[in-house]
Design a protein around this motif. Structure first.
Motif, PDB file in Angstrom:
ATOM      1  N   LYS A 230       0.825  -1.013  -0.004  1.00  0.00           N
ATOM      2  CA  LYS A 230      -0.081  -0.096   0.044  1.00  0.00           C
ATOM      3  C   LYS A 230       0.871   1.275  -0.053  1.00  0.00           C
ATOM      4  O   LYS A 230       1.909   1.340   0.566  1.00  0.00           O
ATOM      5  N   THR A 231       0.414   2.422  -0.301  1.00  0.00           N
ATOM      6  CA  THR A 231       0.851   3.695  -0.406  1.00  0.00           C
ATOM      7  C   THR A 231       1.522   4.006   1.120  1.00  0.00           C
ATOM      8  O   THR A 231       0.855   3.851   2.029  1.00  0.00           O
ATOM      9  N   ALA A 232       2.666   4.549   1.205  1.00  0.00           N
ATOM     10  CA  ALA A 232       3.276   4.750   2.524  1.00  0.00           C
ATOM     11  C   ALA A 232       2.618   5.971   3.025  1.00  0.00           C
ATOM     12  O   ALA A 232       2.031   6.704   2.463  1.00  0.00           O
ATOM     13  N   MET A 233       2.369   5.833   4.359  1.00  0.00           N
ATOM     14  CA  MET A 233       1.597   6.587   5.156  1.00  0.00           C
ATOM     15  C   MET A 233       2.593   7.566   5.983  1.00  0.00           C
ATOM     16  O   MET A 233       3.499   6.858   6.457  1.00  0.00           O
ATOM     17  N   SER A 234       2.198   8.618   6.301  1.00  0.00           N
ATOM     18  CA  SER A 234       3.111   9.498   7.139  1.00  0.00           C
ATOM     19  C   SER A 234       2.349   9.739   8.255  1.00  0.00           C
ATOM     20  O   SER A 234       0.965   9.995   8.564  1.00  0.00           O
ATOM     21  N   VAL A 235       3.095   9.786   9.580  1.00  0.00           N
ATOM     22  CA  VAL A 235       2.526  10.102  10.761  1.00  0.00           C
ATOM     23  C   VAL A 235       3.479  11.271  11.530  1.00  0.00           C
ATOM     24  O   VAL A 235       4.547  11.109  11.587  1.00  0.00           O
ATOM     25  N   ASN A 236       2.747  12.257  11.905  1.00  0.00           N
ATOM     26  CA  ASN A 236       3.292  13.371  12.933  1.00  0.00           C
ATOM     27  C   ASN A 236       2.760  13.475  14.102  1.00  0.00           C
ATOM     28  O   ASN A 236       1.384  13.697  14.191  1.00  0.00           O
ATOM     29  N   VAL A 237       3.599  13.088  15.137  1.00  0.00           N
ATOM     30  CA  VAL A 237       2.979  13.439  16.749  1.00  0.00           C
ATOM     31  C   VAL A 237       3.603  14.643  16.995  1.00  0.00           C
ATOM     32  O   VAL A 237       4.495  15.305  16.925  1.00  0.00           O
TER      33      VAL A 237
END
Length: 1178
Positions: A230-237
């Motif tokens: 799947k397309t890479a996902m980005s997480v910003n905490v």
């Protein structure tokens, strides 16, 4: 009726008659045997024999996909296909591959397969009916793909939960989800982060390190060998900045809630045999812990928890795993629960599967079909592939779970299908119902020979195919009597079984099959064989490793099997293959199994198998391989102390010989590096020991076991263990106090071993004082292990103690030992010395003790010195060799052996101590009585004639008395076992030294014996052998003369020759006289003779006071000799074996007493040598 009779058995066999009903049945289809079809053409309903699986998946890497359908029947079945409920003819599609006389077609993988996707069913038909296959689903999977999409970054506050969705595409299960980075590094999962069953990635709360731009979901479809990403996902905490106060932390904390499943309860349905999977993924701060409970029951034993206890798995769930489950997630702030209602359902399973039947015309047929499942399966009946309600028949009814045919006709033959289905699956069964009449046909060959072992069972077959079923009759020799007794059993298939066969069962048997359509019969002959029996069985063995083992086996069997008998060997139920090339250690010969160079792998149960075509017998024995124990393992040191440590180990394999003890060895690297020494022994049932150690030593330890077989190898050594320095544990031992000089005392001791020093700076403190006084201890410190105290009184008792010390301190308090200062020579001689003559060669000497004050030392004993003054034969005085004999200890008498008879002696007695001998006593003279003479040194044959033998001899060197004469004995021997009588001649003149024996047999061999005699008796014998001549000769010289005269013709008549012979005779006489004179003066005689000895031993009263040993040489008369003087007269040959002889010269005082010790010298005796060239007759 076909039969084969044996006329030889007819007169002695009785008839055995048994009746039974037999028809041919199978469980799935009625197969008409080929033997029947060879005689009559019987039509058969079609039967599906092979079909494709219920699901046929078109994997892209397969070349083709066979849609299998095979059937049999008579006539040959024809095939039809349905697809999705509609007719489908594979012959109309040129792309499909077909097979001749088969319903199978093959779909090639060379185009668009989706048009073939669907549900297929095969029909196999002939004129009797139709059989159908199960439904076959052809699945063409699509290549799973994630949609191409642009995903917005996930923004989340620190401490808040969040979920990354995977939403994997559909595909052929099983599906495996992986969360990784772009660089294919797995996302680390723990109690806070985990993957759910749906593939989503759950975070119970966000932390700063969760921020990244490459969260990738990978879906793996293993059956189609495909992984999609799947397309890479980005997480910003988003962090809370610098606010790290306690109030901020308190705001972050919260009680648990569930990210999945939603709500407080849910339902879960699954099919029996599938894995039950329940998950609860909580969120909260701190991270909640999850626990699982089954309401009202315990969790199944096979249940397991995974994914950090968030996932409960019950493998292969069954009906009993249904029920209510609860998960609870809790942290210090609270808890949350979720309830699961689990229902385990099941696909249909047969309770009663319809069976094919062969029935006769007019009978009633009952076809039963029932199945169970959850939910309850639906039953559908078909006949020849059509629904039963679409093919009505007047004589057919459905009642409950069965179909009934009344008064069946041949036209009612058909294939009935029963199909049971629910939402989880479908079951299909074809039952061939054949309605026909057929006379009995026996399929077993006529004239079969059967063999049975006496005492065992036998089965004689009579396989019958008929409709209606036949009545089977077994008989023996046309008798109408029924079989009685429990040994006979008649089976439904027509076979006759005889239990515990006996010799009387031998004979010819007849099987008769009969029904309404006719009858048929066959004959069979039964033979009874002797049983195979092992008579010598192998025995259990205990064998040392490396040695050879032998197992024996002997069997008896029926002689008719001499070419078929086998004797095999098995080890642990596996046959031993006797391959002399690959395994030459195993050799089987004459019933023996020989195993050379036995190893541990040879241990096991060995079975001897005696085998014939009918029976077998086995006997087993256990071969135990013995060896020394294996080295112990895992040596561990514990309980470390300054002077002790605990050693533990794990014993190795004992190789069937339990250890009797363990030996612990040590090695230290300072004094004797590399040298292992024994430290301790412990019993064989121990595996630990407390080791007592010395100080200031670096130890290593190892252990080995000892068993009855021997000592095993030592273990690997432990690591080094160093003890600190300490004071000595012990003081010196074996303290010796000696006085080598009168005014000195030498103290010696055994020094401590280097390992016993316990530290540097070892020295010894020597303390001594007089024992009989109140003196203080005198002390000296030395480093050596000896000390000399000077200026001491002579032979005074002292007390001594020695204590060890090193730099760490003193050893333990020493023990006190006692000793004496230096000794001096004794100052007094024994008194009252007296001599008692015991016999001709031994005397007993007595004396009074020397007072202890005159000993000046420890009493060593008493010494007797003696010497020979003269022989009483010639009365000439001459001092003989000096002899000495010591008698240890405090005593007042002793025996002096080995004296020469008829002699005068003198002796003295003295005492001795550690310093030496004291003064001698006054000399005491004594005389020994007469004895028997010694053996004559020379006995020679001087002349041999036809009837006489001339002898010459020398008198004994020691007559041991006054010679009274000689005894001359002789006997005929002639080299045979039987000898002549022993004859004796008494010679009374002691001066006689030659003799002539007359009246002898010519050319005969004689044995001659000579002994010298005194008034006491005769001495030992000297012997010689001689053979009389054929012709008379006067002497050696005349014989030579006569020979020469015969050669030279009359020379003996010449005057010069007569003068020469007279001169030679005179010269010979002079030489003999000179030899005898020389003998009397003690000259030497060299005696070399072949002799037998006649023993004559003089009784001598020697008691245990002497240290001398005597040996008697016996000579017995030859076999057959008469009683003679040799049986009445005994001679003694005494040698002297003296103890503690001195080797010093003798010194005399003015009074004639000895000073010092006498040296031991053996008396030299001369022997005379007689060389007689010629001798005139006596």
């Amino acid at each position: 009726m076909r039969s084969q009779r044996n006329s030889g058995l007819a007169g002695r066999l009785t008839l055995l008659v048994v009746t039974c009903l037999c028809a041919f049945h199978t469980t799935t289809a009625i197969d008409i045997p080929l033997e029947v079809l060879g005689h009559v053409n019987i039509e058969q309903l079609p039967t599906i024999t092979d079909q494709a699986p219920s699901s046929l998946i078109a994997f892209p890497f397969d070349e083709s996909f066979p849609m299998t359908c095979e059937a049999k029947g008579n006539p040959e079945p024809k095939f039809q296909w349905e697809k999705n409920g509609e007719d489908f003819d594979p012959y109309l599609d040129p792309r499909l591959m077909k097979e001749e006389n088969s319903g199978t077609f093959v779909i090639p993988n060379n185009g668009n397969l989706t048009e073939y996707q669907g549900t297929y069913r095969c029909y196999a038909s002939n004129k009797l009916g139709t059989a159908i296959s199960k439904e076959i689903e052809f699945i063409v999977p699509n290549v799973p793909k994630f949609p191409k999409e642009k995903l917005d970054p996930v923004e989340v506050e620190e401490g808040q939960p969040f979920i990354l969705k995977c939403d994997p595409p559909t595909g052929i299960p099983p599906l495996q989800i992986y969360w990784m980075t772009i660089n294919l590094q797995h996302i680390e999962q723990d109690e806070r982060v985990s993957t759910g069953l749906n593939g989503d990635l759950y975070f119970s709360h966000a932390v700063e390190k969760d921020s990244r731009r490459d969260y990738c979901c990978f879906a793996a479809f293993h059956r189609i060998r495909t992984i999609v990403q799947k397309t890479a996902m980005s997480v910003n905490v988003k962090t809370r900045g610098g606010d790290r106060s306690e109030s901020a932390n308190a705001i972050l904390e919260r009680k648990p809630s569930l990210l999945t499943p939603p709500g407080g309860s849910s339902e879960k349905q699954l099919v029996k045999g599938e894995d039950l999977e329940l998950e609860c993924i909580p969120e909260g701060i701190p991270t909640p812990q999850v626990e699982w409970i089954k309401i009202g029951d315990q969790l199944p034993v096979k249940a397991k928890l995974e994914n950090h206890r968030k996932l409960l798995i019950v493998p292969r769930a069954q009906q009993e795993d249904s029920g209510k489950y609860m998960c609870r997630a809790r942290n210090p702030l609270g808890e949350v629960v979720h309830y699961f209602t689990v229902t385990v359902e099941g696909p249909p399973e047969w309770e009663s599967e319809p069976q094919s039947q062969l029935s006769m015309i007019g009978s009633h047929v009952h076809i039963k079909c029932s199945a169970r499942g959850v939910p309850e399966p639906t039953i559908t009946w078909r006949v020849n592939g059509q629904l039963l309600q679409d093919s009505p028949a007047a004589n057919r009814k459905i009642l409950g779970d069965a179909v009934f045919l009344q008064n069946a006709k041949a036209s009612d033959s058909a294939v009935y299908q029963c199909e049971a289905s629910n939402r989880h699956g479908t079951l299909l069964s074809n039952a061939n119902i054949m309605i026909m009449n057929l006379q009995p046909m026996i399929l077993t060959n006529n004239g079969e020979d059967y063999s049975a072992v006496e005492g065992k069972g036998v089965m004689m077959h009579c396989k019958v195919f008929s409709s209606p079923p036949s009545a089977i009759t077994w008989s023996r020799d046309d008798s109408s009597e029924s079989v009685a007794g429990p040994r006979f059993t008649f089976h439904d298939n027509g076979s006759l079984e005889i239990h515990s066969a006996e010799k009387g069962d031998v004979g010819q048997y007849t099987c008769l099959a009969k029904n309404t359509e006719g009858s048929s019969a066959i004959d069979a002959v039964l033979y009874i064989k002797d049983p195979t029996r092992i008579v010598v069985a192998p025995k259990d063995l205990q064998i040392l490793k490396g040695s050879a083992a032998q197992l024996s086996c002997l069997a008896e069997y029926d002689e008719s099997f001499s070419n078929d008998f086998e004797l095999l060997w098995e080890k642990d139920n596996t046959q031993i293959v006797l391959n002399y090339t690959e395994n030459p250690r195993y050799i089987m010969e004459d019933g023996y199994l020989n195993i050379s160079d036995v190893s541990h792998g040879d241990q096991g149960v060995y079975s001897c198998v005696a085998k014939t075509p009918l029976d077998r017998d086995t006997a087993s024995a256990f071969l135990m391989v013995l060896d020394v124990p294996v080295a112990p393992e895992n040596l561990v040191l514990s309980e470390h102390k300054s002077k002790s440590v605990k050693l533990e180990w794990i014993p190795g394999d004992d190789h069937n010989s339990s250890p009797t003890e363990f030996i612990i060895e040590f090695e230290e690297n300072k004094w004797e590096p590399g040298n292992w020494k024994e430290l301790l022994r412990v019993p064989g049932n121990h595996n630990s020991a407390i080791l007592r150690l010395h100080g200031h030593v670096e130890y290593r330890f190892r252990v080995y076991a000892i068993s009855a077989i021997g000592a095993g190898l030592p273990s690997e050594p432990t690591e080094r263990y160093k003890t600190p320095p300490s004071a000595p544990d012990k003081n010196p031992e074996n303290i010796k106090i000696e006085g080598h000089l009168p005014h000195e005392m030498s103290i010696n001791w055994e020094p401590l071993l280097p390992i016993e020093h316990n530290g540097p700076g070892l020295e010894y403190k020597v303390s001594y004082r007089r024992q009989d006084g109140q003196e203080e201890w005198t002390e000296h410190t030395v480093k050596r292990h000896s000390f000399v105290v000077r200026n001491t009184p002579t032979f005074v008792p002292y007390e001594v103690k020695i204590q060890a010390r090193n730099n760490q301190g003193w050893g333990p308090e020493p023990r006190i030992v006692s000793g004496y200062s230096g000794e001096d020579f004794p100052s007094a001689a024994p008194d009252d010395v007296a001599v008692e003559v015991m016999n001709s060669s031994a005397v007993r000497v007595t004396w009074t003790r020397v007072h202890k004050d005159k000993l000046h030392g420890h009493l060593g004993g008493y010494r007797i010195n003696w010497w020979r003054l003269r022989s009483l034969v010639d009365s000439k005085k001459s001092h003989g060799d000096k002899h000495s004999l010591a008698f240890p200890g405090d005593r007042t008498h002793g025996t002096v052996p080995g004296l020469t008879p008829f002699s005068e002696y003198s002796l003295i007695v003295m005492t001795f101590n550690g310093r030496g001998n004291g003064p001698g006593s006054h000399p005491v003279n004594f005389k020994t009585p007469e004895g028997v003479p010694e053996k004559n040194p020379v006995l020679r044959v001087t002349d041999v004639k036809r009837n006489s033998v001339s002898l010459a001899w020398a008198p004994p060197l020691e007559p041991n008395g006054i010679l009274t004469g000689y005894v001359l004995e002789y006997q005929l021997i002639n080299d045979t076992e039987e000898v002549g009588p022993l004859q004796a001649v008494n010679i009374s003149n002691p001066d006689t030294t030659k003799w002539i024996l007359h009246e002898l047999e010519p050319l005969s061999k004689y044995k001659l014996y000579l002994r010298s005699c005194t008034a006491v008796g005769c001495g030992p014998v000297v012997s010689e052998e001689s053979t009389t001549a054929l012709e008379t000769t006067s002497s050696l010289a005349p014989t030579v003369g006569i020979s020469l005269a015969s050669v030279h013709g009359g020379i003996s008549t010449q005057g010069w020759f007569i003068g020469l012979m007279s001169a030679i005779a005179l010269l010979t006489l002079i030489v003999l006289i000179a030899c005898f004179v020389n003998r009397n003066k003690g000259g030497k005689y060299s005696v070399k003779e072949k002799e037998d000895l006649h023993p004559d031993v003089e009784s001598q009263g020697i008691n245990d006071d002497t240290f001398c040993e005597y040996s008697d040489n016996d000579e017995k008369p030859l076999k057959g000799s008469q009683r003679s003087l040799s049986r009445e007269i005994k001679a003694a040959d005494s040698g002297d074996s003296l103890v503690d002889y001195g080797d010093e010269d003798v010194q005399f005082n003015e009074d004639g007493s000895f000073i010092g010790e006498y040296g031991s010298r053996k008396e030299k005796r001369a022997s005379a040598e007689v060389k007689a060239s010629t001798q005139t007759p006596a």
